[in-house]
Design an enzyme around this catalytic site. Structure first.
Site, PDB file in Angstrom:
ATOM      1  N   GLY A   1       0.781  -1.236   0.000  1.00  0.00           N
ATOM      2  CA  GLY A   1       0.000   0.000   0.000  1.00  0.00           C
ATOM      3  C   GLY A   1       0.808   1.278   0.000  1.00  0.00           C
TER       4      GLY A   1
ATOM      5  N   ASN B   1       1.262   3.294  -2.575  1.00  0.00           N
ATOM      6  CA  ASN B   1       0.468   4.303  -3.292  1.00  0.00           C
ATOM      7  C   ASN B   1      -0.683   4.796  -2.432  1.00  0.00           C
ATOM      8  OD1 ASN B   1       1.298   4.924  -6.167  1.00  0.00           O
ATOM      9  ND2 ASN B   1       1.536   2.692  -6.110  1.00  0.00           N
TER      10      ASN B   1
ATOM     11  N   ARG C   1     -16.457 -14.062  -8.814  1.00  0.00           N
ATOM     12  CA  ARG C   1     -15.895 -12.704  -8.807  1.00  0.00           C
ATOM     13  C   ARG C   1     -16.963 -11.656  -8.539  1.00  0.00           C
ATOM     14  NH1 ARG C   1     -10.598 -12.845 -10.411  1.00  0.00           N
ATOM     15  NH2 ARG C   1     -10.095 -14.700 -11.610  1.00  0.00           N
TER      16      ARG C   1
ATOM     17  N   ARG D   1      -6.528  -8.199  -7.867  1.00  0.00           N
ATOM     18  CA  ARG D   1      -7.618  -9.147  -8.106  1.00  0.00           C
ATOM     19  C   ARG D   1      -8.360  -8.717  -9.368  1.00  0.00           C
ATOM     20  NH1 ARG D   1      -9.344 -14.102  -7.101  1.00  0.00           N
ATOM     21  NH2 ARG D   1     -11.593 -14.246  -7.314  1.00  0.00           N
TER      22      ARG D   1
ATOM     23  N   ASN E   1      -7.065   3.470 -11.809  1.00  0.00           N
ATOM     24  CA  ASN E   1      -6.038   2.488 -11.468  1.00  0.00           C
ATOM     25  C   ASN E   1      -4.681   3.097 -11.761  1.00  0.00           C
ATOM     26  OD1 ASN E   1      -4.867  -0.096 -10.826  1.00  0.00           O
ATOM     27  ND2 ASN E   1      -4.613  -0.479 -13.026  1.00  0.00           N
TER      28      ASN E   1
ATOM     29  N   HIS F   1      -0.832   1.832 -12.874  1.00  0.00           N
ATOM     30  CA  HIS F   1      -0.154   0.661 -13.424  1.00  0.00           C
ATOM     31  C   HIS F   1       1.310   1.034 -13.696  1.00  0.00           C
ATOM     32  CE1 HIS F   1       0.134  -3.175 -15.542  1.00  0.00           C
ATOM     33  NE2 HIS F   1       0.868  -2.534 -16.434  1.00  0.00           N
TER      34      HIS F   1
ATOM     35  N   LEU G   1      -8.728  -5.371 -19.052  1.00  0.00           N
ATOM     36  CA  LEU G   1      -7.626  -5.205 -18.100  1.00  0.00           C
ATOM     37  C   LEU G   1      -6.598  -4.176 -18.581  1.00  0.00           C
ATOM     38  CD1 LEU G   1      -6.476  -6.467 -15.425  1.00  0.00           C
ATOM     39  CD2 LEU G   1      -5.062  -7.910 -16.923  1.00  0.00           C
TER      40      LEU G   1
ATOM     41  N   GLN H   1       7.728   7.760  -8.952  1.00  0.00           N
ATOM     42  CA  GLN H   1       6.875   8.591  -9.814  1.00  0.00           C
ATOM     43  C   GLN H   1       5.393   8.286  -9.580  1.00  0.00           C
ATOM     44  OE1 GLN H   1       8.258  11.101 -11.447  1.00  0.00           O
ATOM     45  NE2 GLN H   1      10.113  10.330 -10.457  1.00  0.00           N
TER      46      GLN H   1
HETATM   47  C1  GAR Z   1       2.512  -0.574  -7.760  1.00  0.00           C
HETATM   48  O1  GAR Z   1       3.708  -0.512  -8.486  1.00  0.00           O
HETATM   49  C2  GAR Z   1       1.318  -0.548  -8.703  1.00  0.00           C
HETATM   50  O2  GAR Z   1       1.519   0.279  -9.824  1.00  0.00           O
HETATM   51  C3  GAR Z   1       1.252  -1.991  -9.117  1.00  0.00           C
HETATM   52  O3  GAR Z   1       1.484  -2.705  -7.944  1.00  0.00           O
HETATM   53  C4  GAR Z   1       2.347  -1.930  -7.097  1.00  0.00           C
HETATM   54  C5  GAR Z   1       1.688  -1.816  -5.754  1.00  0.00           C
HETATM   55  O4  GAR Z   1       2.543  -1.200  -4.842  1.00  0.00           O
HETATM   56  N1  GAR Z   1      -0.018  -2.309  -9.693  1.00  0.00           N
HETATM   57  C6  GAR Z   1      -0.187  -3.180 -10.669  1.00  0.00           C
HETATM   58  O5  GAR Z   1       0.728  -3.830 -11.142  1.00  0.00           O
HETATM   59  C7  GAR Z   1      -1.624  -3.311 -11.153  1.00  0.00           C
HETATM   60  N2  GAR Z   1      -1.675  -3.967 -12.406  1.00  0.00           N
HETATM   61  P1  GAR Z   1       1.963  -0.540  -3.533  1.00  0.00           P
HETATM   62  O6  GAR Z   1       1.097  -1.607  -2.838  1.00  0.00           O
HETATM   63  O7  GAR Z   1       3.172  -0.214  -2.719  1.00  0.00           O
HETATM   64  O8  GAR Z   1       1.167   0.664  -3.910  1.00  0.00           O
END
Ligand code: GAR
Length: 216
Positions: free
Chosen positions: A14, A16, A67, A93, A109, A111, A146, A175
């Site tokens: 977590g 982000n 789901r 998920r 989201n 990515h 997706l 970033q």
């Molecule tokens: C982040 O890099 C996010 O962009 C990526 O998972 C990581 C989560 O880190 N998300 C994906 O790959 C979604 N397809 P965090 O839990 O420290 O925020």
């Protein structure tokens, strides 16, 4: 004016989510984090959220037959907290089509690649294997497909000689922590206009770019 209530969905540490919580602490920020939900009960981010005084709820997906029933339970919890924007932040998920349809234009989201390159998993390894010199992260609206919804903004970082997936991921993550709070701010200020696959941000200063440039 009342602040927009944001619900953050996570599956892991977590960071982000923490960046969003931190941004929302500053008085002028137009959004507040109303609830954090994880499909993984042991996700570290749940504890981080609790320590910040934010309701943090585990809804393990294993407890649901399919789901959509899981998605509906998550949605009910978000609605219970009055959420107006769902921010996926490392939520790993795959959702049923019902969820993005229900939250259409109200779900973002982040990515860790410059979409549409490298959707899915093992994103940084995909970038390294492809030999690209530039990677980064993307904040986009979520649709049933997706990692393919309308792109709001991107941040770019160089891929450097000697990078492995972890080093590249760490550079991109810095970033991500800049980009996501900024996009959530724009959303909360009502400045995002979605037109098909394209997103406009109203009221940007002249010359502003929606590509956050690479770090020096
Ligand atoms: C982040 O890099 C996010 O962009 C990526 O998972 C990581 C989560 O880190 N998300 C994906 O790959 C979604 N397809 P965090 O839990 O420290 O925020």
């Amino acid at each position: 004016m009342a602040k927009l209530k944001v619900g953050v969905l996570i599956s892991g540490r977590g960071s982000n989510m923490a960046a969003l919580i931190e941004a929302a602490r500053s008085p002028g920020y137009p959004a507040e984090i109303a609830v954090v939900i994880s499909n993984v009960a042991t996700a570290g981010g749940l504890e981080t959220a609790r320590q910040a005084g934010i309701p943090a709820v585990a809804i393990p997906h294993k407890g649901y037959p399919d789901r959509e029933s899981f998605d509906r339970a998550v949605s009910a919890e978000l609605e219970r907290h009055g959420v107006g924007l769902v921010a996926l932040a490392g939520f790993l998920r795959i959702q049923s089509p019902w969820f993005p349809a229900h939250w259409k234009d109200r779900i973002l989201n982040i990515h860790p690649s410059l979409l549409p390159s490298f959707p899915g998993l093992h994103v940084q390894q995909q970038a390294l294997d492809a030999g690209v010199r530039l990677s980064g992260c993307t904040v986009h609206f979520v649709t049933a497909e997706l990692d393919a919804g309308p792109i709001v903004a991107q941040a770019a970082v160089p891929v450097l000689p000697g990078d492995d997936a972890d080093r590249l991921a760490a550079r991109i993550l810095r970033q991500e922590h800049r980009l996501y709070p900024e996009v959530v701010r724009w959303f909360a200020e009502g400045r995002l206009r979605v037109d098909g696959q394209r997103v406009a941000v109203e009221g940007l200063p002249a010359g502003a770019t929606l590509l956050f440039s690479p770090e020096p």
